[in-house]
Design a protein around this motif. Sequence first.
Motif, PDB file in Angstrom:
ATOM      1  N   SER A  25     -33.538 -70.378 -61.358  1.00  0.00           N
ATOM      2  CA  SER A  25     -32.448 -71.012 -62.099  1.00  0.00           C
ATOM      3  C   SER A  25     -32.902 -72.311 -62.757  1.00  0.00           C
ATOM      4  CB  SER A  25     -31.257 -71.274 -61.179  1.00  0.00           C
ATOM      5  OG  SER A  25     -31.594 -72.239 -60.200  1.00  0.00           O
ATOM      6  N   TYR A  26     -33.975 -72.899 -62.301  1.00  0.00           N
ATOM      7  CA  TYR A  26     -34.480 -74.144 -62.893  1.00  0.00           C
ATOM      8  C   TYR A  26     -34.916 -73.926 -64.335  1.00  0.00           C
ATOM      9  CZ  TYR A  26     -37.502 -78.141 -63.726  1.00  0.00           C
ATOM     10  OH  TYR A  26     -38.099 -79.239 -64.263  1.00  0.00           O
ATOM     11  N   TYR A  27     -35.494 -72.763 -64.621  1.00  0.00           N
ATOM     12  CA  TYR A  27     -36.017 -72.495 -65.955  1.00  0.00           C
ATOM     13  C   TYR A  27     -34.952 -72.008 -66.937  1.00  0.00           C
ATOM     14  CZ  TYR A  27     -40.597 -73.192 -64.021  1.00  0.00           C
ATOM     15  OH  TYR A  27     -41.687 -73.739 -63.433  1.00  0.00           O
ATOM     16  N   ARG A  28     -33.739 -71.833 -66.489  1.00  0.00           N
ATOM     17  CA  ARG A  28     -32.676 -71.376 -67.386  1.00  0.00           C
ATOM     18  C   ARG A  28     -32.131 -72.501 -68.238  1.00  0.00           C
ATOM     19  NH1 ARG A  28     -28.193 -68.338 -64.664  1.00  0.00           N
ATOM     20  NH2 ARG A  28     -27.740 -67.810 -66.796  1.00  0.00           N
ATOM     21  N   MET A  29     -32.382 -73.739 -67.850  1.00  0.00           N
ATOM     22  CA  MET A  29     -31.931 -74.932 -68.578  1.00  0.00           C
ATOM     23  C   MET A  29     -30.415 -74.954 -68.755  1.00  0.00           C
ATOM     24  SD  MET A  29     -34.615 -76.609 -69.099  1.00  0.00           S
ATOM     25  CE  MET A  29     -36.363 -76.419 -69.184  1.00  0.00           C
ATOM     26  N   GLY A  30     -29.694 -74.511 -67.767  1.00  0.00           N
ATOM     27  CA  GLY A  30     -28.247 -74.527 -67.805  1.00  0.00           C
ATOM     28  C   GLY A  30     -27.712 -75.827 -67.239  1.00  0.00           C
ATOM     29  N   SER A  31     -26.415 -75.953 -67.239  1.00  0.00           N
ATOM     30  CA  SER A  31     -25.793 -77.147 -66.686  1.00  0.00           C
ATOM     31  C   SER A  31     -25.701 -77.027 -65.167  1.00  0.00           C
ATOM     32  CB  SER A  31     -24.394 -77.320 -67.273  1.00  0.00           C
ATOM     33  OG  SER A  31     -23.561 -76.262 -66.849  1.00  0.00           O
ATOM     34  N   PHE A  32     -25.325 -78.121 -64.546  1.00  0.00           N
ATOM     35  CA  PHE A  32     -25.204 -78.137 -63.089  1.00  0.00           C
ATOM     36  C   PHE A  32     -24.110 -77.187 -62.619  1.00  0.00           C
ATOM     37  CE2 PHE A  32     -23.385 -79.913 -59.167  1.00  0.00           C
ATOM     38  CZ  PHE A  32     -24.500 -79.798 -58.361  1.00  0.00           C
ATOM     39  N   ILE A  33     -23.040 -77.069 -63.385  1.00  0.00           N
ATOM     40  CA  ILE A  33     -21.927 -76.187 -63.013  1.00  0.00           C
ATOM     41  C   ILE A  33     -22.400 -74.734 -62.970  1.00  0.00           C
ATOM     42  CG2 ILE A  33     -19.636 -75.360 -63.698  1.00  0.00           C
ATOM     43  CD1 ILE A  33     -19.707 -78.240 -62.622  1.00  0.00           C
ATOM     44  N   SER A  34     -23.226 -74.340 -63.924  1.00  0.00           N
ATOM     45  CA  SER A  34     -23.718 -72.955 -63.896  1.00  0.00           C
ATOM     46  C   SER A  34     -24.651 -72.736 -62.707  1.00  0.00           C
ATOM     47  CB  SER A  34     -24.434 -72.609 -65.200  1.00  0.00           C
ATOM     48  OG  SER A  34     -25.624 -73.361 -65.335  1.00  0.00           O
ATOM     49  N   GLU A  35     -25.392 -73.776 -62.302  1.00  0.00           N
ATOM     50  CA  GLU A  35     -26.266 -73.668 -61.134  1.00  0.00           C
ATOM     51  C   GLU A  35     -25.447 -73.479 -59.862  1.00  0.00           C
ATOM     52  OE1 GLU A  35     -29.379 -73.345 -61.780  1.00  0.00           O
ATOM     53  OE2 GLU A  35     -29.095 -73.924 -63.852  1.00  0.00           O
ATOM     54  N   VAL A  36     -24.330 -74.179 -59.759  1.00  0.00           N
ATOM     55  CA  VAL A  36     -23.449 -74.029 -58.598  1.00  0.00           C
ATOM     56  C   VAL A  36     -22.881 -72.613 -58.574  1.00  0.00           C
ATOM     57  CG1 VAL A  36     -21.300 -74.804 -57.540  1.00  0.00           C
ATOM     58  CG2 VAL A  36     -22.925 -76.478 -58.428  1.00  0.00           C
ATOM     59  N   GLY A  37     -22.547 -72.080 -59.733  1.00  0.00           N
ATOM     60  CA  GLY A  37     -22.034 -70.710 -59.815  1.00  0.00           C
ATOM     61  C   GLY A  37     -23.065 -69.691 -59.348  1.00  0.00           C
ATOM     62  N   ALA A  42     -24.998 -66.100 -55.067  1.00  0.00           N
ATOM     63  CA  ALA A  42     -26.075 -65.691 -54.164  1.00  0.00           C
ATOM     64  C   ALA A  42     -25.605 -65.749 -52.712  1.00  0.00           C
ATOM     65  CB  ALA A  42     -27.298 -66.580 -54.362  1.00  0.00           C
ATOM     66  N   CYS A  43     -24.850 -66.784 -52.365  1.00  0.00           N
ATOM     67  CA  CYS A  43     -24.338 -66.895 -50.995  1.00  0.00           C
ATOM     68  C   CYS A  43     -23.343 -65.779 -50.682  1.00  0.00           C
ATOM     69  CB  CYS A  43     -23.677 -68.260 -50.785  1.00  0.00           C
ATOM     70  SG  CYS A  43     -24.851 -69.609 -50.717  1.00  0.00           S
ATOM     71  N   ILE A  44     -22.488 -65.475 -51.626  1.00  0.00           N
ATOM     72  CA  ILE A  44     -21.523 -64.394 -51.428  1.00  0.00           C
ATOM     73  C   ILE A  44     -22.264 -63.060 -51.287  1.00  0.00           C
ATOM     74  CG2 ILE A  44     -19.691 -63.050 -52.558  1.00  0.00           C
ATOM     75  CD1 ILE A  44     -18.666 -65.724 -53.705  1.00  0.00           C
ATOM     76  N   GLY A  45     -23.275 -62.849 -52.111  1.00  0.00           N
ATOM     77  CA  GLY A  45     -24.061 -61.617 -52.027  1.00  0.00           C
ATOM     78  C   GLY A  45     -24.762 -61.478 -50.687  1.00  0.00           C
ATOM     79  N   MET A  46     -25.350 -62.569 -50.202  1.00  0.00           N
ATOM     80  CA  MET A  46     -26.023 -62.519 -48.904  1.00  0.00           C
ATOM     81  C   MET A  46     -25.015 -62.300 -47.781  1.00  0.00           C
ATOM     82  SD  MET A  46     -29.300 -65.075 -49.034  1.00  0.00           S
ATOM     83  CE  MET A  46     -28.380 -66.568 -48.979  1.00  0.00           C
ATOM     84  N   ALA A  47     -23.826 -62.864 -47.906  1.00  0.00           N
ATOM     85  CA  ALA A  47     -22.800 -62.672 -46.885  1.00  0.00           C
ATOM     86  C   ALA A  47     -22.340 -61.211 -46.849  1.00  0.00           C
ATOM     87  CB  ALA A  47     -21.616 -63.590 -47.136  1.00  0.00           C
ATOM     88  N   VAL A  48     -22.160 -60.614 -48.007  1.00  0.00           N
ATOM     89  CA  VAL A  48     -21.731 -59.215 -48.068  1.00  0.00           C
ATOM     90  C   VAL A  48     -22.799 -58.301 -47.466  1.00  0.00           C
ATOM     91  CG1 VAL A  48     -21.265 -57.298 -49.671  1.00  0.00           C
ATOM     92  CG2 VAL A  48     -20.157 -59.511 -50.003  1.00  0.00           C
ATOM     93  N   VAL A  49     -24.053 -58.543 -47.802  1.00  0.00           N
ATOM     94  CA  VAL A  49     -25.142 -57.734 -47.243  1.00  0.00           C
ATOM     95  C   VAL A  49     -25.217 -57.928 -45.731  1.00  0.00           C
ATOM     96  CG1 VAL A  49     -27.644 -57.460 -47.187  1.00  0.00           C
ATOM     97  CG2 VAL A  49     -26.460 -57.633 -49.368  1.00  0.00           C
ATOM     98  N   SER A  50     -25.060 -59.165 -45.264  1.00  0.00           N
ATOM     99  CA  SER A  50     -25.103 -59.441 -43.825  1.00  0.00           C
ATOM    100  C   SER A  50     -23.975 -58.734 -43.092  1.00  0.00           C
ATOM    101  CB  SER A  50     -25.014 -60.943 -43.565  1.00  0.00           C
ATOM    102  OG  SER A  50     -26.090 -61.610 -44.144  1.00  0.00           O
ATOM    103  N   ILE A  51     -22.786 -58.754 -43.651  1.00  0.00           N
ATOM    104  CA  ILE A  51     -21.642 -58.082 -43.030  1.00  0.00           C
ATOM    105  C   ILE A  51     -21.880 -56.573 -42.993  1.00  0.00           C
ATOM    106  CG2 ILE A  51     -19.201 -57.523 -43.352  1.00  0.00           C
ATOM    107  CD1 ILE A  51     -18.856 -60.420 -44.370  1.00  0.00           C
ATOM    108  N   ALA A  52     -22.417 -56.014 -44.073  1.00  0.00           N
ATOM    109  CA  ALA A  52     -22.694 -54.576 -44.102  1.00  0.00           C
ATOM    110  C   ALA A  52     -23.732 -54.198 -43.043  1.00  0.00           C
ATOM    111  CB  ALA A  52     -23.167 -54.163 -45.493  1.00  0.00           C
ATOM    112  N   ILE A  53     -24.782 -54.988 -42.926  1.00  0.00           N
ATOM    113  CA  ILE A  53     -25.805 -54.714 -41.912  1.00  0.00           C
ATOM    114  C   ILE A  53     -25.217 -54.825 -40.516  1.00  0.00           C
ATOM    115  CG2 ILE A  53     -27.939 -55.610 -40.889  1.00  0.00           C
ATOM    116  CD1 ILE A  53     -28.834 -56.273 -43.757  1.00  0.00           C
TER     117      ILE A  53
END
Length: 68
Positions: A25-37, A42-53
């Motif tokens: 995400s560093y090389y995308r040159m986006g704003s801080f808000i897009s980085e938080v998004g 990514a956190c939601i995706g990891m949580a969903v995968v963790s719950i499924a496992i």
Amino acid sequence: MKKIDWFIAIFFIALGLMCLMFSASYYRMGSFISEVGIFRMACIGMAVVSIAIYLIYRLIRFKQGKGK
């Protein structure tokens, strides 16, 4: 493997994914808000995968206990 071994392995996998995500995400040159998004998704995706496992693990353990 013991539970602590699994925890350490999962911790390092998550740490590696977070480093990869931030470096990408560093090389995308986006704003801080897009980085938080990106971080939130990514956190939601990891949580969903963790719950499924976890659910698959519980299902397997339930079926093993049922047969005995």
